[in-house]
Structures are given as C-alpha cells and as structure tokens.
Design a protein around this motif. Sequence first.
Motif, PDB file in Angstrom:
ATOM      1  N   LEU A  61       0.713  -1.513   0.303  1.00  0.00           N
ATOM      2  CA  LEU A  61      -0.064  -0.295  -0.354  1.00  0.00           C
ATOM      3  C   LEU A  61       0.580   1.210  -0.026  1.00  0.00           C
ATOM      4  O   LEU A  61       2.100   1.294   0.201  1.00  0.00           O
ATOM      5  CB  LEU A  61      -1.058   0.222   1.209  1.00  0.00           C
ATOM      6  CG  LEU A  61      -2.078  -0.852   1.274  1.00  0.00           C
ATOM      7  CD1 LEU A  61      -2.387  -0.571   2.635  1.00  0.00           C
ATOM      8  CD2 LEU A  61      -3.302  -1.117   0.470  1.00  0.00           C
ATOM      9  N   PRO A  62       0.370   2.278  -0.773  1.00  0.00           N
ATOM     10  CA  PRO A  62       0.811   3.706  -0.243  1.00  0.00           C
ATOM     11  C   PRO A  62       1.475   3.540   0.924  1.00  0.00           C
ATOM     12  O   PRO A  62       0.939   4.091   1.707  1.00  0.00           O
ATOM     13  CB  PRO A  62      -0.105   4.611  -1.189  1.00  0.00           C
ATOM     14  CG  PRO A  62      -0.998   3.261  -2.098  1.00  0.00           C
ATOM     15  CD  PRO A  62      -0.714   2.552  -1.372  1.00  0.00           C
ATOM     16  N   THR A  63       2.762   4.188   1.360  1.00  0.00           N
ATOM     17  CA  THR A  63       2.726   5.670   2.511  1.00  0.00           C
ATOM     18  C   THR A  63       2.032   5.894   3.262  1.00  0.00           C
ATOM     19  O   THR A  63       2.408   5.667   4.335  1.00  0.00           O
ATOM     20  CB  THR A  63       4.351   5.706   2.474  1.00  0.00           C
ATOM     21  OG1 THR A  63       4.607   6.645   1.309  1.00  0.00           O
ATOM     22  CG2 THR A  63       5.390   4.376   1.880  1.00  0.00           C
ATOM     23  N   ARG A  64       1.570   6.714   2.267  1.00  0.00           N
ATOM     24  CA  ARG A  64       0.134   7.617   3.008  1.00  0.00           C
ATOM     25  C   ARG A  64      -0.752   6.730   4.050  1.00  0.00           C
ATOM     26  O   ARG A  64      -1.300   7.637   4.189  1.00  0.00           O
ATOM     27  CB  ARG A  64       0.456   8.666   2.017  1.00  0.00           C
ATOM     28  CG  ARG A  64      -0.763   8.037   1.146  1.00  0.00           C
ATOM     29  CD  ARG A  64      -1.569   9.250  -0.036  1.00  0.00           C
ATOM     30  NE  ARG A  64      -2.054   8.609  -0.693  1.00  0.00           N
ATOM     31  CZ  ARG A  64      -2.008   8.195  -2.807  1.00  0.00           C
ATOM     32  NH1 ARG A  64      -0.575   7.771  -2.121  1.00  0.00           N
ATOM     33  NH2 ARG A  64      -2.569   7.504  -3.141  1.00  0.00           N
ATOM     34  N   VAL A  65      -0.849   5.898   2.955  1.00  0.00           N
ATOM     35  CA  VAL A  65      -1.849   4.748   3.967  1.00  0.00           C
ATOM     36  C   VAL A  65      -1.459   4.135   5.046  1.00  0.00           C
ATOM     37  O   VAL A  65      -0.679   4.006   5.184  1.00  0.00           O
ATOM     38  CB  VAL A  65      -2.263   3.743   3.120  1.00  0.00           C
ATOM     39  CG1 VAL A  65      -3.862   3.119   3.911  1.00  0.00           C
ATOM     40  CG2 VAL A  65      -2.934   4.572   1.550  1.00  0.00           C
ATOM     41  N   ARG A  66      -2.375   4.221   6.484  1.00  0.00           N
ATOM     42  CA  ARG A  66      -1.574   4.018   7.635  1.00  0.00           C
ATOM     43  C   ARG A  66      -2.665   2.252   7.259  1.00  0.00           C
ATOM     44  O   ARG A  66      -4.283   1.840   7.220  1.00  0.00           O
ATOM     45  CB  ARG A  66      -2.382   4.952   8.468  1.00  0.00           C
ATOM     46  CG  ARG A  66      -2.881   4.333   9.925  1.00  0.00           C
ATOM     47  CD  ARG A  66      -4.115   5.298  11.044  1.00  0.00           C
ATOM     48  NE  ARG A  66      -4.439   4.425  12.015  1.00  0.00           N
ATOM     49  CZ  ARG A  66      -4.345   4.769  13.165  1.00  0.00           C
ATOM     50  NH1 ARG A  66      -4.492   6.449  13.852  1.00  0.00           N
ATOM     51  NH2 ARG A  66      -5.099   4.937  14.146  1.00  0.00           N
ATOM     52  N   ARG A  67      -1.599   1.337   8.178  1.00  0.00           N
ATOM     53  CA  ARG A  67      -2.164   0.310   8.483  1.00  0.00           C
ATOM     54  C   ARG A  67      -2.561  -0.184   9.743  1.00  0.00           C
ATOM     55  O   ARG A  67      -2.633   0.902  10.204  1.00  0.00           O
ATOM     56  CB  ARG A  67      -0.504  -0.365   8.402  1.00  0.00           C
ATOM     57  CG  ARG A  67       0.341  -0.753   7.434  1.00  0.00           C
ATOM     58  CD  ARG A  67       0.721   0.536   5.810  1.00  0.00           C
ATOM     59  NE  ARG A  67       1.968   0.194   5.176  1.00  0.00           N
ATOM     60  CZ  ARG A  67       1.630   0.515   3.975  1.00  0.00           C
ATOM     61  NH1 ARG A  67       0.962   1.292   4.145  1.00  0.00           N
ATOM     62  NH2 ARG A  67       2.608   0.666   3.368  1.00  0.00           N
ATOM     63  N   PRO A  68      -3.643  -0.987   9.330  1.00  0.00           N
ATOM     64  CA  PRO A  68      -3.983  -1.436  10.236  1.00  0.00           C
ATOM     65  C   PRO A  68      -3.173  -2.081  11.722  1.00  0.00           C
ATOM     66  O   PRO A  68      -1.882  -1.837  11.273  1.00  0.00           O
ATOM     67  CB  PRO A  68      -5.134  -2.519   9.581  1.00  0.00           C
ATOM     68  CG  PRO A  68      -5.558  -2.652   9.048  1.00  0.00           C
ATOM     69  CD  PRO A  68      -4.331  -1.877   7.803  1.00  0.00           C
TER      70      PRO A  68
END
Length: 397
Positions: A61-68
């Motif tokens: 996922l793009p780094t800007r998307v926060r992971r669960p």
Amino acid sequence: MDRADHDDVRKIRRDPSGPRCPIDHGHDGTWQVRGYQAARAVLRSTDTVQAGLGIETVEKLPTRVRRPVLYRDGLEHREHRRQTARYFTPRRVDEHYRELTERVTHRHLSTLRTEGEAWLEDLTFGVAIDVACAVIGLTHSRSGIQRRLERFFPEKFGRPGFTSWHGLYWLFRQNTNWLRIYVADVRPAVRAHRQHPADNLISHLIAEGCSTPEILGECLTYAAAGMVTTREFMCVAAWHLFTDAELRERYERGDETERLAVIHEILRLEPAVARLRRRTTGALEVAGSDGSVTIPTDALVDIFVDEANTDPEAVGAAPATIQPGRPATGRYAAALSFGDGPHRCPGADLALMETNVFLGRLFALENIRMLTSPRVTFQDEIGGYVIRGFRVAADRH
C-alpha cells in the motif's frame, strides 16, 4: 478432573507438524518454536515484528495509507494500543458490555427456544457480531451484516491472483466483499459518528484523522478477531460441554470464577489461532532443549501455539486433558491462546465474558442437547479451525 496421562481430549486434531523440540530450524529456513518458554520469549521480544496474515499485501500500500494496527509495530503500534486500551479493560467489559451480551444472547437463543432446533455456529456468530459491532461502532448498518461477513470470512479461502481463472475469481470476490461491507456497514457508521461522536473505536479513529478506507481496514481487523475467532471458540467450548458430562456438571454448578476456569482450560487446549509468525529485526536468544539458541536477524519464526500450550514443563502433567485450575502460565490460564507481548489480543476479557454468558444461557435451556457432531475444517495460515454443521435442540417454549 481425574484422567490418565495418555488421554487427549482435544476435539481439534491437527497433524503433528514436526519434532517436539522447543525450537527447531526448518528445512525451508523458517525457525519453528513449540516450547512454551521459547514461544513467549519470541512474542514478547522487541526485536521482532509481525509477519504472515497477508502482511506482504499490506506492505504494498502507498506509504500515506495508515496500516491497520495488526500490521504495525514499534512506537506507533504501542501508542495506538495505549489509546484504545480503555475499550477493553476488565471494568469496561463488565460495566458496558455484559448487559449488552446478556441481551443479545437472549435474543439469538430465542430462535432456538421458538423453533426447537438451530445451527450453533449461526447463534454464536450472531452474538459475536452484535457485541463486536457495539465496541467498534458499526451501529448503523443496513440489514444483512451477518451474510456479508459470512461471505468475507468463508469456510475455505482461495488465493487471489491474475494468472488463473481461480485467482481472478477470488480477486473479484474479495474486492466485491470489501465494497459491500464498506458501503453497507462502515460508510454509514463513519457518517453517523462524524456528526455525533460516540465512545467507540470508529469515533476514536475519526478523531485521529483516519480516512474511511483506513477505518474499513481497522474494522475488518477487529471483525476477524472479535467476531470470527470468538464464534469458533464458543462452538468448540460448547462441544466439550455437550460431550463431557463431568465437565458440564462442573461448569453448570460453578460460580463465575469456576466457569471461567473451565473456559480458560478449554481455550488452552483449543486455541482459535494456533499459528503465529514473526520476523526478527535483531539476533534473538531463546531457550532450547540443550541451552540457549540464537535466532539470527531477518529470520522468519513460526510459533505453534497449540503445541506450546501443551508443553508439560509449563502447564504440568497430562497437558492434553482438561484440568481447570492449573497454575497460571501467564496473565491468563489459557496460556498463549491470546498471544503475548505487544500484539497480545486486546479483547481477551471481552471474548471470555461473551463465551461465559453465551454458554451459561445455552446450557440453562430446558433439555438442551447436541443433534449432530460438527464438521471441522482448517484455516491453514493461522492454524485456525472452522466449526460447521453443529445442530442443537432444546424444548420449545
């Protein structure tokens, strides 16, 4: 319970996966941990990070998307757990969720009381969904959430991909299921809680600035832990009580402390998640059969929870029998069934309370009985079991 040492009362029979060594280096280069002390050391180490559970896909996922939270480690993970811990404290579980659990259990068991028969896996899933939705904040869903979750968490998973019709089917199916839950459950909840914040996880995530797709990821993570695994364990615990008259009598006559001791011991033997995986970020020393063993940096480590939980050095004699009241081997007598360390299941107290309330109500029904022995299949990646075809009956009211 007085049983011979050789007895093994487990309902979930997994094939032996390797030598009974506390720690072993597999042919594929993966380290395999089966001893209780070694497993706990790996899970508690700050020199490991989460692995498995589809983390390879999440990392794309793009780094800007926060992971669960399941896929995060270090300071960010600890801070999230600190902020959300208030939703799962023993006091909150008792004061906020016990009455809710009693109410939804009564409602779902009314199907059994009215019709005389029901599938136990449907009853347990209904209870687990209703309680978890209240904690998460999924309180504005369209009808049919149980069907949507059944499709998202099927009995058997396929592997999505682009190189075969089978892979394309599962890719389409899972993306469709994500969209259904997003549109029918998560988006309405986010809209409602943006207007009227409440004391739940979704409102907390909104306040942290999470986007709706990021909240969807967190909701599905908590759904897997709070709904799916709780459902399966409640079925297995009921299966033990239906088929062991002495254990059932002990449970039915016991106070809450005694009943929870029974549940802990069943869970120790039948962990809903029996395989955990970590990757080391530094050299890690753990106890082996002939002294300490050093696991190198950047090694994959598989923890066999079911085998660690039956390590006689940790849990005592006759480890495959049910003996409520064994000396505790950690925060709970269920050993490592909730994991340990930074990723220990935050909802442990909630799951135990739910199970106890449901089983107490179920076995209080007049002439409650098991009609069919359930069918067991496995989710291989996590060593989880799936219980289906569990038909129960009670006298109609």
